[in-house]
Write an enzyme that holds these catalytic residues in place. Structure first.
Site, PDB file in Angstrom:
ATOM      1  CB  CYS A  77      -3.508   8.502   1.568  1.00  0.00           C
ATOM      2  SG  CYS A  77      -1.796   8.670   1.251  1.00  0.00           S
TER       3      CYS A  77
ATOM      4  CE  LYS B  70      -9.566  10.054   0.100  1.00  0.00           C
ATOM      5  NZ  LYS B  70      -8.967   8.735   0.161  1.00  0.00           N
TER       6      LYS B  70
ATOM      7  CB  CYS C 136      -8.239   2.213  -1.488  1.00  0.00           C
ATOM      8  SG  CYS C 136      -7.241   3.456  -0.679  1.00  0.00           S
TER       9      CYS C 136
ATOM     10  CD  GLU D  37      -9.638  20.761   8.637  1.00  0.00           C
ATOM     11  OE1 GLU D  37     -10.787  21.106   8.984  1.00  0.00           O
ATOM     12  OE2 GLU D  37      -9.236  19.594   8.686  1.00  0.00           O
TER      13      GLU D  37
ATOM     14  CD  GLU E  38       5.185  15.836   5.705  1.00  0.00           C
ATOM     15  OE1 GLU E  38       4.447  15.373   4.815  1.00  0.00           O
ATOM     16  OE2 GLU E  38       4.775  16.159   6.840  1.00  0.00           O
TER      17      GLU E  38
ATOM     18  CD  GLU F 219      -9.759  13.506   2.648  1.00  0.00           C
ATOM     19  OE1 GLU F 219     -10.201  12.810   1.708  1.00  0.00           O
ATOM     20  OE2 GLU F 219      -8.552  13.549   2.948  1.00  0.00           O
TER      21      GLU F 219
ATOM     22  CD  GLU G 270       2.718  10.728   2.645  1.00  0.00           C
ATOM     23  OE1 GLU G 270       1.674  11.215   2.178  1.00  0.00           O
ATOM     24  OE2 GLU G 270       2.754   9.625   3.165  1.00  0.00           O
TER      25      GLU G 270
ATOM     26  CB  SER H 228       2.374  12.960   6.061  1.00  0.00           C
ATOM     27  OG  SER H 228       2.306  13.803   4.943  1.00  0.00           O
TER      28      SER H 228
END
Ligand code: SF4
Ligand code: SF4
Ligand code: SF4
Ligand code: FES
Ligand code: FES
Lengths: 155, 596
Positions: free
Chosen positions: B310, B369, B526, B377, B287, B372, B284, B330
């Site tokens: 994230c 998550k 988190c 993907e 990037e 996710e 990142e 990102s």
């Protein structure tokens, strides 16, 4: 823009885009579409920057803000105790026979929905029936059929 | 501003409190507990459950203590005969329409309604039983959330959470009278609406009406399957919270005990998401620097500010609410999802395992998550990259089930490889942490020097303020980064989606001049995740965050680029950040969604 989005935008221009504008817009859409479709609710939520669940929650709180398709004329017969005692069941039975529709349903031509309502505040003149915004007190089975006959002719 | 003091008596004890304090808060100051259900420290007052009623001398009705401010000369009894009877009836009324199958219920032992019923010894039902009218069909459409209306007491904590903390309002009060329920747009399944799966509502629900989808049995099944090689990864924020499941203080640093417990549960290897957090910084950070170069040197149209990626709750929020700004995100996968494909490629090869026989489990402070991991993907390895995601709470249950005495465990270390990490990775667990970790590394890449903050603690990006801003001036840039010389790198941080919205609206209107923005869906980051132990509130979030920063300071290495395993994986496998392999395994794309 779809037709419904245009309608909603028009109403929002008229009533504003505050939270307090929600009720008049919901009422206006029901007024012209006879119910609040999923697309209409989403369009209203977007226009007012509200969550669609919120708009749905508000709509479902009010019996008169229908979220299922309704006919052009919505007939609501009072079901509360006074009207019940004064024979609302006969009225409903007669209308079911006349319109060939079950209570809660809509005629196949999309013209009439037959529903019940809670006390309409006309207990002294029951049984009472509402067709869209028009009140018909002291009806009987025969009178109800006659009144609806009038709407049938009106088209 | 000094506040007026109000004098009152609670249970005959005199107390003087600030004007505006509620009776409930005043009673707490005197260490009297009043039961509550709809009240939650993170939320506005609702006053709808009534279990917190108290008796006020001279008043005819029993006021709800959570919703009534103190007044001068008030005399309150929190446990009079009248109060006890009223409370009992209130709980009995709730239970009259509550599907109380406690022995089969996921929440049993952790349930606020059950606690109160037990305390008041609620026995025979004296009210009409309405449970049979209830819809017992659970909504399990979402891989993250389970919704069971037959357990709902309509306290509306979830509705207030989703609205005031997350600006999502996926849940609303719908229908009316005895049909009133907490529902979604058009009563659609949870997976078909704007819900971000953040789990903040779950974390506040006092009953089992909203819980995480739990995969405890599935995970035990693979652990016991001799043909499966099961590796587990642990997120940064779990290590300062799991102790709470065993009665320890919030923020207790129990990394070593958690590793030991996971080994005793039978995982074949205990590895660390912190490793891929460090890797995220490399990807990142590169990037970001690349985007800055493209914008400042090559004059290309690039999407800036760049937004961190994230937090899967945040990702889904953006997909629904700001789909036209997805280019600003990102492309980095979250650390969990970087770990998965590396485990099933790089790591599988190193340890000589067939990835088809591997199972990757992650322990996360997060319910999003779970969703996710199910995204189509997330199959960069050719397999499902992460097989099961468990919350911190679910891990707590597993440890309890297995009869492991957590508090008494000796510290153990993570396995190698994919177990090494730095302090920069652990701070991912708290709001501002990704930003701090990225700045520590990016600044050093550009200038060759450490970030100019005492002990590399970048204090301005820390703390519980909803939106934070900071600026770091680049001094003495290396020749290849000379275009950044003297540039003020402007960053912003938001946690809790209601705060994310503030920043996103600024970007949309063009008034933001940030280069880089960190966003976490959950309040506090988190450490305040939807999958963390309950309760969670501001005080607890602060303690967990303090634990995170202590953990960072205790690490020998505190900058991601110093992680030797990270250096090694670039040398032997990935070759370079944003390279071909990284692109295939560590980066992703996003899906615009409708807001409904
Ligand atoms: S939600 Fe609580 S009270 Fe209800 S069944 Fe579950 S454990 Fe029992
Ligand atoms: S998971 Fe988050 S977004 Fe979804 S309903 Fe709960 S609070 Fe709202
Ligand atoms: S789902 Fe939970 S938090 Fe929401 S109203 Fe029901 S019991 Fe309360
Ligand atoms: S009962 Fe029918 S109008 Fe009141
Ligand atoms: S906790 Fe006070 S009314 Fe619910």
């Amino acid at each position: 823009m779809t037709r419904i989005e245009e309608l909603v935008k028009e109403q929002a221009d008229k009533h504003g885009r505050q939270r307090t504008s929600l009720m008049p817009i919901l009422q206006a859409v029901v007024g012209s579409e006879h119910y609040l479709s999923e697309d209409a609710l989403v369009a209203i939520a977007r226009e007012l920057d509200l969550s669609s669940a919120d708009v749905f929650g508000t709509a479902t709180f009010y019996t008169f803000l229908d979220t299922v398709p309704r006919g052009k004329y919505v007939i609501r017969v009072c079901k509360t105790i006074t009207c019940h005692m004064k024979g609302k069941d006969e009225v409903i039975g007669a209308l079911e026979d006349m319109l060939k529709v079950k209570l809660g349903g809509t005629t196949t031509d999309g013209k009439f929905s037959l529903l019940q309502a809670n006390c309409l505040g006309w207990c002294h003149k029951g049984p009472v029936m509402l067709v869209n915004d028009e009140v018909y007190p002291e009806i009987s089975a025969e009178k109800a059929v006659e009144i609806i006959g009038g709407y049938l002719k009106k088209g | 501003m000094s506040k007026y003091k109000v004098n009152l008596k609670i249970n005959n004890i005199a107390v003087s409190v600030d004007e505006g304090t509620t009776i409930l808060e005043a009673a707490r100051q005197l260490n009297f507990t009043i039961p509550t259900l709809c009240q939650h420290d993170d939320l506005c007052v609702a006053g709808n459950c009534r279990v917190c009623v108290v008796e006020q001398k001279g008043a005819r009705l029993l006021p709800a203590s959570c919703a009534t401010p103190v007044s001068e000369g008030m005399e309150i009894q929190t446990n009079s005969l009248k109060v006890r009877q009223a409370r009992k009836h209130i709980v009995e009324l709730l239970l009259a329409e509550h599907n109380a199958d406690c022995t089969k219920c996921f929440k049993s032992g952790y349930c606020e309604l059950q606690d109160i019923s037990n305390d008041y010894r609620i026995g025979d039902h004296i009210f009409l039983d309405l449970v049979k009218e209830k819809d017992k069909e659970r909504d399990i459409s979402s891989p993250s959330i389970e919704k069971d209306d037959s357990k709902c007491i309509r306290c509306q904590r979830c509705v207030r959470t989703c609205d005031s903390m997350q600006y999502v309002s996926a849940l609303a009060v719908t229908h009316k009278g005895n049909n009133m329920r907490i529902s979604t747009f058009m009563d659609k399944p949870m997976n078909d609406v704007v819900c971000t799966n953040c789990g903040q509502c779950i974390n506040r629900c006092p009953t089992a009406a909203l819980t995480e989808r739990n995969y405890i049995d599935e995970v035990f099944d693979v652990i016991y399957d001799p043909n499966k090689f099961v590796v587990v990864q642990t997120a940064p924020a779990t290590r300062v919270a799991i102790g709470e499941e065993f009665g320890m203080e919030p923020g207790s640093r129990v990394t070593g005990k958690m590793v030991a417990a996971l080994r005793r549960l039978g995982f074949d290897k205990v590895l660390d998401t912190d490793f891929t957090a460090d890797l995220t910084i490399m990807e990142e950070g590169t990037e970001l620097l690349t985007r800055l170069k493209e914008a400042l040197v090559d004059g290309k149209e690039v999407a800036l500010p760049m937004l961190t990626s994230c937090s899967p709750g945040w990702i889904k929020f953006q997909e629904h609410m700001y789909p036209d700004l997805l280019d600003n995100l990102s492309t980095c996968k979250s650390p969990q999802q970087m770990f998965g494909p590396l485990a099933k490629t790089y790591y599988a090869e190193k340890i000589n395992k067939n990835p088809a026989d591997m199972v990757v489990v992650s322990i996360m402070p997060c319910t999003a998550k779970k969703f996710e991991a199910e995204r189509p993907e997330m199959r960069g390895s050719g397999y499902k990259d992460v097989d099961y995601v468990l919350t911190t709470r679910e891990l707590g249950r597993m440890i309890h089930q297995a009869g492991i005495e957590f508090e008494k465990l000796e510290d153990e270390k993570y396995d190698s490889i994919l177990g090494e990490s730095t302090g920069a990775a652990v701070i991912f667990g708290s709001t501002g942490g990704v930003m701090e970790a990225a700045l520590r590394t990016a600044y050093e890449i550009v200038t060759g020097k450490e970030v100019p903050f005492t002990n590399i603690n970048i204090k301005p990006v820390r703390g519980m303020e909803g939106v934070k801003e900071a600026s770091v001036k680049i001094k003495d840039a290396k020749p290849e980064w000379s275009f950044l010389e003297g540039v003020d790198v402007n960053v912003a941080i938001a946690h809790g989606l209601v705060n994310a919205k503030i920043l996103m609206d600024k970007i949309k209107s063009g008034e933001a001049n940030y280069h880089f923005i960190e966003i976490m869906a959950c309040p506090g980051g988190c450490i305040g995740g939807g999958g963390q132990p309950m309760p969670t509130n501001m005080e607890i979030r602060k303690k967990r965050a303090a634990g995170i920063y202590e953990e960072d300071e205790a690490m020998v290495l505190r900058k991601s680029h110093e992680n030797a395993e990270v250096t090694e994986i670039y040398k032997s496998f990935l070759h370079e950040p944003l390279g071909h392999k990284s692109h295939d395994l560590l980066h992703t794309h996003y899906t615009p969604r409708k807001r409904q």
